[in-house]
Design an enzyme around this catalytic site. Structure first.
Site, mmCIF file in Angstrom:
data_model
loop_
_atom_site.group_PDB
_atom_site.id
_atom_site.type_symbol
_atom_site.label_atom_id
_atom_site.label_comp_id
_atom_site.label_asym_id
_atom_site.label_seq_id
_atom_site.Cartn_x
_atom_site.Cartn_y
_atom_site.Cartn_z
ATOM 1 N N HIS A 1 -5.587 10.501 7.767
ATOM 2 C CA HIS A 1 -6.223 9.431 8.534
ATOM 3 C C HIS A 1 -7.179 9.986 9.588
ATOM 4 O O HIS A 1 -7.879 10.971 9.372
ATOM 5 C CB HIS A 1 -5.169 8.518 9.150
ATOM 6 C CG HIS A 1 -4.252 7.873 8.158
ATOM 7 N ND1 HIS A 1 -4.681 7.381 6.953
ATOM 8 C CD2 HIS A 1 -2.912 7.642 8.205
ATOM 9 C CE1 HIS A 1 -3.650 6.867 6.304
ATOM 10 N NE2 HIS A 1 -2.577 7.024 7.027
ATOM 11 N N LYS B 1 0.878 -1.173 0.000
ATOM 12 C CA LYS B 1 0.000 0.000 0.000
ATOM 13 C C LYS B 1 0.913 1.220 0.000
ATOM 14 O O LYS B 1 1.735 1.386 0.911
ATOM 15 C CB LYS B 1 -0.874 -0.019 1.262
ATOM 16 C CG LYS B 1 -1.634 1.280 1.568
ATOM 17 C CD LYS B 1 -2.862 1.407 0.714
ATOM 18 C CE LYS B 1 -3.720 2.602 1.159
ATOM 19 N NZ LYS B 1 -4.441 2.348 2.423
ATOM 20 N N SER C 1 1.405 5.597 -1.478
ATOM 21 C CA SER C 1 0.727 6.812 -1.906
ATOM 22 C C SER C 1 0.588 6.819 -3.425
ATOM 23 O O SER C 1 1.506 6.413 -4.147
ATOM 24 C CB SER C 1 1.528 8.046 -1.492
ATOM 25 O OG SER C 1 1.660 8.143 -0.105
ATOM 26 N N THR D 1 0.470 11.423 -1.273
ATOM 27 C CA THR D 1 -0.577 12.160 -1.972
ATOM 28 C C THR D 1 -0.945 13.402 -1.189
ATOM 29 O O THR D 1 -1.225 14.456 -1.770
ATOM 30 C CB THR D 1 -1.809 11.269 -2.177
ATOM 31 O OG1 THR D 1 -1.401 10.046 -2.781
ATOM 32 C CG2 THR D 1 -2.832 11.954 -3.065
ATOM 33 N N ALA D 2 -0.960 13.286 0.132
ATOM 34 C CA ALA D 2 -1.278 14.440 0.977
ATOM 35 C C ALA D 2 -0.332 15.599 0.674
ATOM 36 O O ALA D 2 -0.758 16.750 0.507
ATOM 37 C CB ALA D 2 -1.191 14.044 2.444
#
Length: 297
Positions: A167, A67, A69, A123-124
């Site tokens: 999150h 997992k 980004s 991505t953030a």
């Protein structure tokens, strides 16, 4: 501090080395796969790790399934294929820029300030840089990378001027006396009308199209099992949720596990293309040929 632990028998012949976060959405989604409750593909040998760790391990080609980004895709797509399920996209779930209660409410006041982020390949962070290019005309100051669970304390204690959080922090930041300066999700959705692509699931292309297909089907079945048996994963979820309140864990799952988790679909792929194209146009990422995002037939 990096979060690392393992699940599974590393000597098992058919296990796939796998890494995902200990966050409730991932443990909820992958519980059935990790515990052999759905068939069809190899079981995972799981490592739990923060997103900055998984991004780096993917770039080094260290594991079979990860997992990561979506922002890290340009550096890994030669070796890894993007799976059409298991990831995190959505609406109303974007990263937040947080400041202390005495900070100016104007985003332009971030000019020259120190901002903590969870990863420079996240991505953030990408959404933040796209937003800041317009909202902070004076330019940002120093960027410091911290594990996401350390960011709010750092802002609260004045060690950084602002923090970019992800999150469950969107549900808990007020407990730290912080306020939301800007919502990156609102900015993205207003600009594009698309969901936010946050976390991607990737697997080695060398597994071959047939095995990748079975893996995708198994992960999709794991998502469907989680929805059909929401209490089955509770112990697994809470065991890895860093002492998170169960109600917050449920909110987290409800926000990040949705129809895009089961299948990216046309809307999900459009969002991923839009993110990567806009970032490349802004000089923040290398350009990605569209065919590299297609799942092997």
């Amino acid at each position: 501090m990096t979060i690392l632990s393992t699940l599974g028998d590393s000597t098992a012949h058919s296990r796939l080395s796998t890494a995902y976060s200990p966050c409730p959405n991932d443990t909820f989604v992958f519980h059935a796969w990790a515990h052999g409750l759905v068939g069809g593909a190899d079981l995972p040998e799981v490592t739990f790790a923060d997103i900055d760790v998984t991004n780096g391990r993917a770039e080094r080609g260290e594991l079979d399934v990860l997992k990561i980004s979506y922002a890290a895709l340009p550096w890994v797509l030669r070796e890894y294929a993007l799976l059409p399920c298991g990831g995190a996209l959505g609406r109303g779930c974007g990263p937040l820029v947080l400041t202390g209660p005495d900070a100016a409410p104007d985003p332009a006041a971030l000019a020259g300030k120190t901002v903590a982020v969870p990863s420079e390949r996240s991505t953030a962070y990408l959404l933040f840089r796209l937003w800041a290019a317009e909202a902070v005309p004076g330019g940002l100051g120093a960027i410091t990378v911290l594990p996401f669970h350390e960011i709010m304390p750092a802002v609260r204690d004045g060690r950084v001027d602002a923090g970019l959080v992800i999150h469950e922090a969107r549900f808990t930041y007020q407990q730290y006396g912080l306020r939301c300066l800007a919502d990156m999700g609102e900015a993205w959705e207003a600009a594009t009308g698309l969901p936010i692509p946050l976390g991607a699931i990737i697997a080695r292309r060398s597994l071959g199209a047939e095995r990748l297909g079975r893996l995708a089907a198994t992960i999709r079945a794991s998502v469907e099992y989680a929805w059909a048996h929401p209490d089955a994963s509770r112990e697994y979820v809470l065991a890895h949720a860093q002492e998170m309140d169960p109600a917050v864990a449920d909110q987290h799952i409800g926000l990040y596990v949705n129809e895009f988790t089961a299948d990216l679909g046309a809307g999900g792929y459009a969002a991923v293309h839009a993110l990567l194209d806009r970032a490349a146009a802004a000089g923040l990422l290398p350009a990605v040929p569209p065919e590299q995002l297609a799942f092997p037939a």
